[in-house]
Design a protein around this motif. Structure first.
Motif, PDB file in Angstrom:
ATOM      1  N   ALA A 101       0.871  -1.174   0.000  1.00 31.90           N
ATOM      2  CA  ALA A 101       0.000   0.000   0.000  1.00 31.90           C
ATOM      3  C   ALA A 101       0.906   1.222   0.000  1.00 31.90           C
ATOM      4  N   ILE A 102       0.621   2.169  -0.879  1.00 32.65           N
ATOM      5  CA  ILE A 102       1.438   3.371  -0.945  1.00 32.65           C
ATOM      6  C   ILE A 102       0.573   4.587  -0.638  1.00 32.65           C
ATOM      7  N   GLU A 103       1.198   5.588  -0.037  1.00 35.70           N
ATOM      8  CA  GLU A 103       0.502   6.797   0.368  1.00 35.70           C
ATOM      9  C   GLU A 103       0.032   7.596  -0.848  1.00 35.70           C
ATOM     10  N   ASP A 104      -0.964   8.435  -0.618  1.00 37.09           N
ATOM     11  CA  ASP A 104      -1.377   9.385  -1.653  1.00 37.09           C
ATOM     12  C   ASP A 104      -0.182  10.262  -2.011  1.00 37.09           C
ATOM     13  N   GLY A 105      -0.058  10.580  -3.270  1.00 38.36           N
ATOM     14  CA  GLY A 105       1.033  11.430  -3.726  1.00 38.36           C
ATOM     15  C   GLY A 105       2.286  10.673  -4.114  1.00 38.36           C
ATOM     16  N   MET A 106       2.337   9.360  -3.852  1.00 39.18           N
ATOM     17  CA  MET A 106       3.493   8.560  -4.258  1.00 39.18           C
ATOM     18  C   MET A 106       3.242   8.028  -5.658  1.00 39.18           C
ATOM     19  N   GLU A 107       4.292   8.006  -6.451  1.00 43.00           N
ATOM     20  CA  GLU A 107       4.172   7.595  -7.851  1.00 43.00           C
ATOM     21  C   GLU A 107       5.266   6.597  -8.190  1.00 43.00           C
ATOM     22  N   VAL A 108       4.884   5.485  -8.796  1.00 39.62           N
ATOM     23  CA  VAL A 108       5.861   4.509  -9.282  1.00 39.62           C
ATOM     24  C   VAL A 108       6.399   5.041 -10.602  1.00 39.62           C
ATOM     25  N   THR A 109       7.717   5.224 -10.661  1.00 39.37           N
ATOM     26  CA  THR A 109       8.319   5.847 -11.845  1.00 39.37           C
ATOM     27  C   THR A 109       8.991   4.862 -12.778  1.00 39.37           C
ATOM     28  N   GLY A 110       9.184   3.614 -12.349  1.00 40.47           N
ATOM     29  CA  GLY A 110       9.802   2.652 -13.247  1.00 40.47           C
ATOM     30  C   GLY A 110      10.169   1.367 -12.523  1.00 40.47           C
ATOM     31  N   ALA A 111      10.491   0.350 -13.318  1.00 38.86           N
ATOM     32  CA  ALA A 111      10.913  -0.940 -12.782  1.00 38.86           C
ATOM     33  C   ALA A 111      12.000  -1.501 -13.685  1.00 38.86           C
ATOM     34  N   SER A 112      12.946  -2.219 -13.082  1.00 41.65           N
ATOM     35  CA  SER A 112      14.011  -2.837 -13.870  1.00 41.65           C
ATOM     36  C   SER A 112      14.359  -4.193 -13.270  1.00 41.65           C
ATOM     37  N   LEU A 113      14.830  -5.094 -14.138  1.00 40.88           N
ATOM     38  CA  LEU A 113      15.216  -6.437 -13.733  1.00 40.88           C
ATOM     39  C   LEU A 113      16.679  -6.640 -14.121  1.00 40.88           C
ATOM     40  N   ARG A 114      17.529  -6.813 -13.103  1.00 36.59           N
ATOM     41  CA  ARG A 114      18.958  -7.028 -13.342  1.00 36.59           C
ATOM     42  C   ARG A 114      19.489  -8.052 -12.347  1.00 36.59           C
ATOM     43  N   ASN A 115      20.199  -9.043 -12.857  1.00 29.16           N
ATOM     44  CA  ASN A 115      20.869 -10.035 -12.015  1.00 29.16           C
ATOM     45  C   ASN A 115      19.926 -10.689 -11.003  1.00 29.16           C
ATOM     46  N   GLY A 116      18.714 -10.989 -11.418  1.00 30.25           N
ATOM     47  CA  GLY A 116      17.766 -11.669 -10.542  1.00 30.25           C
ATOM     48  C   GLY A 116      17.104 -10.771  -9.515  1.00 30.25           C
TER      49      GLY A 116
END
Length: 140
Positions: A101-116
């Motif tokens: 659960a994330i607070e109001d005003g928080m934004e996920v800006t990206g995701a990456s997969l490296r070395n597991g």
């Protein structure tokens, strides 16, 4: 054998440091996959966090990161591979779902997969303070 783990309660990610942490963990969670939450250095006045999950053996197309109603949902489901003759199998290959659960005003800006490791970056921008003029009507 594949286990399905559906959480009954979401983990809460917050920038509030009054209680000393960025995460409040529910009781009874099983800990798979293991994860870290780190506070990154602010960039241009923006607070940043990174959630990193250890997802050894998962390909990018076997992972899903989504946002729904202030919840960061991370799922993993490995596709069936050709039958392998294992002498020893120590790398987990079960499906999972982690909900934060994330607070109001928080934004996920990206995701990456490296070395597991799957890393999901979260930012909290300063709230926009709007000044709104309220007209006063006269009652007659």
């Amino acid at each position: 054998m594949t286990r399905t783990r559906l959480p009954t309660e979401a983990f809460l990610i917050t920038f509030d440091t009054a209680d000393g942490g960025a995460l409040r963990r529910p009781r009874g969670s099983d800990g798979y996959p293991p994860y870290d939450i780190e506070r990154l250095a602010p960039r241009m006045g923006v607070e940043r966090l990174r959630v990193t999950l250890a997802v050894a053996g998962f390909d990018e197309n076997e992972l899903d990161v989504s946002i729904e109603a202030n919840q960061l949902i991370i799922c993993g489901k490995q596709v069936d591979r050709e039958e392998v003759d294992y002498l020893f199998r120590g790398i987990a290959s079960r499906q999972f779902q982690r909900v934060f659960a994330i607070e109001d005003g928080m934004e996920v800006t990206g995701a990456s997969l490296r070395n597991g490791l799957l890393s999901v970056d979260i930012e909290r921008h300063d709230p926009v303070h709007l000044v709104r003029k309220i007209n006063i009507s006269t009652a007659e």
